[in-house]
Design an enzyme around this catalytic site. Structure first.
Site, PDB file in Angstrom:
ATOM      1  N   CYS A  37      30.439  13.927  27.288  1.00  0.00           N
ATOM      2  CA  CYS A  37      31.435  12.844  27.243  1.00  0.00           C
ATOM      3  C   CYS A  37      31.661  12.210  28.615  1.00  0.00           C
ATOM      4  O   CYS A  37      31.992  11.030  28.701  1.00  0.00           O
ATOM      5  CB  CYS A  37      32.741  13.348  26.651  1.00  0.00           C
ATOM      6  SG  CYS A  37      32.634  13.640  24.874  1.00  0.00           S
ATOM      7  N   ASP A  40      27.196  41.636  16.179  1.00  0.00           N
ATOM      8  CA  ASP A  40      27.729  42.038  14.884  1.00  0.00           C
ATOM      9  C   ASP A  40      26.938  43.253  14.383  1.00  0.00           C
ATOM     10  O   ASP A  40      26.020  43.725  15.045  1.00  0.00           O
ATOM     11  CB  ASP A  40      27.695  40.862  13.904  1.00  0.00           C
ATOM     12  CG  ASP A  40      26.283  40.345  13.667  1.00  0.00           C
ATOM     13  OD1 ASP A  40      25.307  40.983  14.123  1.00  0.00           O
ATOM     14  OD2 ASP A  40      26.141  39.287  13.035  1.00  0.00           O
ATOM     15  N   CYS A  58      33.772  17.225  28.720  1.00  0.00           N
ATOM     16  CA  CYS A  58      32.463  17.890  28.759  1.00  0.00           C
ATOM     17  C   CYS A  58      31.421  16.982  29.413  1.00  0.00           C
ATOM     18  O   CYS A  58      31.618  15.771  29.559  1.00  0.00           O
ATOM     19  CB  CYS A  58      32.013  18.291  27.357  1.00  0.00           C
ATOM     20  SG  CYS A  58      31.293  16.956  26.381  1.00  0.00           S
ATOM     21  N   CYS A 102      37.795  13.955  26.090  1.00  0.00           N
ATOM     22  CA  CYS A 102      36.989  15.156  26.343  1.00  0.00           C
ATOM     23  C   CYS A 102      36.407  15.133  27.755  1.00  0.00           C
ATOM     24  O   CYS A 102      36.008  14.083  28.258  1.00  0.00           O
ATOM     25  CB  CYS A 102      35.872  15.253  25.306  1.00  0.00           C
ATOM     26  SG  CYS A 102      34.821  16.704  25.511  1.00  0.00           S
ATOM     27  N   ASP A 138      34.349  33.708  16.485  1.00  0.00           N
ATOM     28  CA  ASP A 138      32.988  33.207  16.700  1.00  0.00           C
ATOM     29  C   ASP A 138      32.655  32.309  15.536  1.00  0.00           C
ATOM     30  O   ASP A 138      33.189  32.490  14.432  1.00  0.00           O
ATOM     31  CB  ASP A 138      31.958  34.340  16.735  1.00  0.00           C
ATOM     32  CG  ASP A 138      31.614  34.816  15.326  1.00  0.00           C
ATOM     33  OD1 ASP A 138      32.427  35.548  14.722  1.00  0.00           O
ATOM     34  OD2 ASP A 138      30.558  34.403  14.787  1.00  0.00           O
ATOM     35  N   HIS A 144      28.990  19.272  23.640  1.00  0.00           N
ATOM     36  CA  HIS A 144      30.297  18.702  23.298  1.00  0.00           C
ATOM     37  C   HIS A 144      31.055  19.573  22.290  1.00  0.00           C
ATOM     38  O   HIS A 144      32.248  19.856  22.468  1.00  0.00           O
ATOM     39  CB  HIS A 144      30.152  17.290  22.736  1.00  0.00           C
ATOM     40  CG  HIS A 144      31.430  16.782  22.147  1.00  0.00           C
ATOM     41  ND1 HIS A 144      32.469  16.328  22.916  1.00  0.00           N
ATOM     42  CD2 HIS A 144      31.873  16.721  20.853  1.00  0.00           C
ATOM     43  CE1 HIS A 144      33.487  15.994  22.147  1.00  0.00           C
ATOM     44  NE2 HIS A 144      33.150  16.219  20.889  1.00  0.00           N
TER      45      HIS A 144
END
Lengths: 400, 400
Positions: free
Chosen positions: A328, A113, A325, A323, A285, A354
């Site tokens: 999980c 940024d 991930c 999920c 973002d 997660h």
């Protein structure tokens, strides 16, 4: 509809218009449905599939995660903060060490940024005039001056693939101040363009104007008239209502060129991602997934869960049954609660994995649905699935 | 010399002697050089190649690391603390959730201590008699009683592959107290053996006696006379000199049977590992690598490095040029220092990976040298390489 491929891939080539470096960055739209788009943005560190959600690596690290973990959970674009890295460890040091990609060992695209938002939200005292912003560091109180030229110089030292013009973010409901800040943002946009020396970074201009339709209209017209490689929408997700955000997007995105990526800064929640992609946004973002993790909270289709809650003490289920991930696939809610109660830092790592994965997966699913022309029909079920995860992240005084 | 393979692999089978369950665990010695041994210990969760260094997962997590990261850095055995897990989340809850392997998702062998050391070092107040130890939790001041029977019951609930008899650790230089504690440890050893109900865990007896040669001799003779699956040496690395530790090992290990693994509790530093393997030790655990990481320190062949030091601000080298861990393959000292200065938790993760890997790699290299009959000739260069990393970890009041 599917678009024809037009133009050839060009990264890092540049032309000069009126003495301004104009790198050729291509955003190829592969498919669209309504205003939603699925595309590919070519960068020096690889192709970004859009829409894309970027986790935030404020201080050259996405908090608690290794780059290997970030890659495994599917991250492609990471945002780092110019204000923080300028103060510590210093952009010149990062340049000496080979640039930000080399420094933090992130092999894929990076975005920085402009430093503007943090200067206004974090710095202790600040004085704004047309030249720039004089402020005191939140770390040690030392005095510094950010100008458009300085912001570009810092971002060129850092060397991200996508960089931002220096801008001023106003109170969205204050029309008078929003107009002043917008006009300054426009002058700073031109100075940002003129200040660049590198031709291998995609410089995005930033549209301001708060929640004032007339100002947003004017700001969009002005910013799209300049030779930026992409268009960012600033000044949202900082206190306005959801309706105000949607209205603003409905004013702005129809005015934007098809062939440049659109970046909605600091957004978002699952709901905001769905609604904003539907309104034509390509890049997001937000600190929300990592910040929630530090507060023991997780996105789930049951709504936001606080895993410190005693009801999870014997819960053998993962955070979210659907999920995929690492967290999980591997751990129970009972184990995560134990880590939190025992104050073990691994809890933050596992919840960050997660939460970031949840947003990246959602955006990836949306992208696929745009390619398959099913996005609009799926919006209601996605909004229902993610309701209860709507609270936003940005607050004025958080240091991330 | 290389030993012939003798006996067949047996895990979990058991015989009964005088009503005591005696599981058959095999420690196969593959090679030895002097008193140093290279072997394989069969457990229900896989074969342990010995000598082996176990990182410590006090609260069912090796601090800041995922099981995936631990596996990648080469960990095979992990230690967890009975005292901590009994208090939080509770051994009965862990049992309900499928046992410790399932709870923390560690697929390889686990070892639990007896809780004795933590009761003596951490609990707020404690009263010791022949029955056991009454103590108050360091977390909430609640009262609890540990007996040999209770310790075994907790460890059976947790379900580690290797468990420990309940013991009393004395001030090593106080002969009178060391004798009392040793005699109680012996009575508790017999009660620990009699208390067990499961036959799939290797129960180790613990030799005590401080740094008093007569007591160590007597304790070794007593403990080896009992049907334990392995022998642990307690009461070292808690304040005695290096010479006292070596002398004690020189008394103890020649009296130990060849076919049972020997575990030196709470050790060590690189130097201690080298010197103790040379004296016939097979198993080690220590909090040192993770504790150093939390204090920004790293093992290296240049001696221990504190990476917060400003001299590393522009240092492009890894922590240790010769190290093959993820941290050293990936990041510069300059980046690690930045993370530390910026108070980013990733620093602790990356330093833990390096420090644990360093000890595991050292022990693995030593094992190979024993197999190749080159260990003794390499000891001087290894001791030189690791000098400057000698400071020990155990202090009375640390909660890990």
């Amino acid at each position: 509809m599917r678009h024809q491929e037009t133009g050839k891939r060009q990264v890092g080539n540049s032309t000069r218009a009126s003495g301004i470096i104009v790198p050729m960055f291509e955003h190829k739209i592969l498919a669209s449905q309504g205003r939603a788009r699925a595309g590919v943005f070519h960068t020096p560190h690889g192709d970004l599939e859009t829409p894309v959600f970027a986790p935030v690596g404020t201080q050259a690290t996405v908090k608690t995660l290794t780059p290997a973990q970030l890659e495994e959970l599917g991250a492609s674009l990471v945002l780092a903060n110019t204000y923080h890295l300028y103060l510590r460890p210093g952009d010149e040091l990062v340049a000496e060490l080979g640039g930000l990609h080399e420094f933090m060992q992130w092999p894929s695209p990076l975005l920085t940024d402009s430093g503007g938002f943090q200067v206004f939200s974090l710095a202790q005292t600040r004085k704004i005039d047309d030249d720039g912003v004089t402020f005191k560091s939140h770390i040690d109180g030392s005095s510094h001056l950010f100008t458009p030229e300085k912001s570009i110089q810092i971002q060129e030292n850092l060397g991200a693939d996508i960089i931002m013009a220096f801008d001023e973010c106003s109170d969205p409901n204050d029309h008078t101040y929003s107009k002043t800040a917008m006009e300054r943002t426009h002058r700073w946009a031109e100075r940002s363009l003129a200040a660049r020396k590198r031709d291998d970074q995609a410089l995005f201009g930033i549209i301001q104007g708060g929640v004032n339709p007339d100002l947003r209209f004017a700001s969009t017209q002005f910013i799209v008239s300049l030779p930026f490689s992409g268009i960012a929408i600033g000044g949202l997700s900082i206190g306005e209502t959801k309706t105000e955000m949607h209205t603003t997007l409905d004013i702005v995105t129809p005015l934007l060129p098809e062939n440049k990526p659109r970046y909605l800064m600091g957004v978002g929640t699952p709901e905001d991602l769905i609604n904003s992609i539907a309104r034509g946004i390509d890049i997001f973002d937000c600190v929300l997934p990592t910040r929630l993790a530090r507060h023991n909270a997780a996105f789930s289709s049951e709504g936001r869960l606080n895993l410190m809650n005693a009801i999870f003490a014997q819960d053998k289920r993962p955070i979210d049954e659907a999920c995929t991930c690492y967290t999980c696939r591997t751990f129970t809610r009972a184990y995560l609660r134990h880590l939190i109660v025992a104050k073990e830092l691994l809890a933050g790592t596992l919840l960050s994995i997660h939460n970031i994965h949840a947003l990246i997966q959602l955006v990836s699913d949306i992208r696929l649905s745009i390619m398959e022309n099913t996005f609009e029909s799926k919006i209601p079920s996605w909004l229902e699935q993610w309701q209860g995860n709507a609270e936003r992240a940005r607050t004025a005084k958080d240091t991330e």
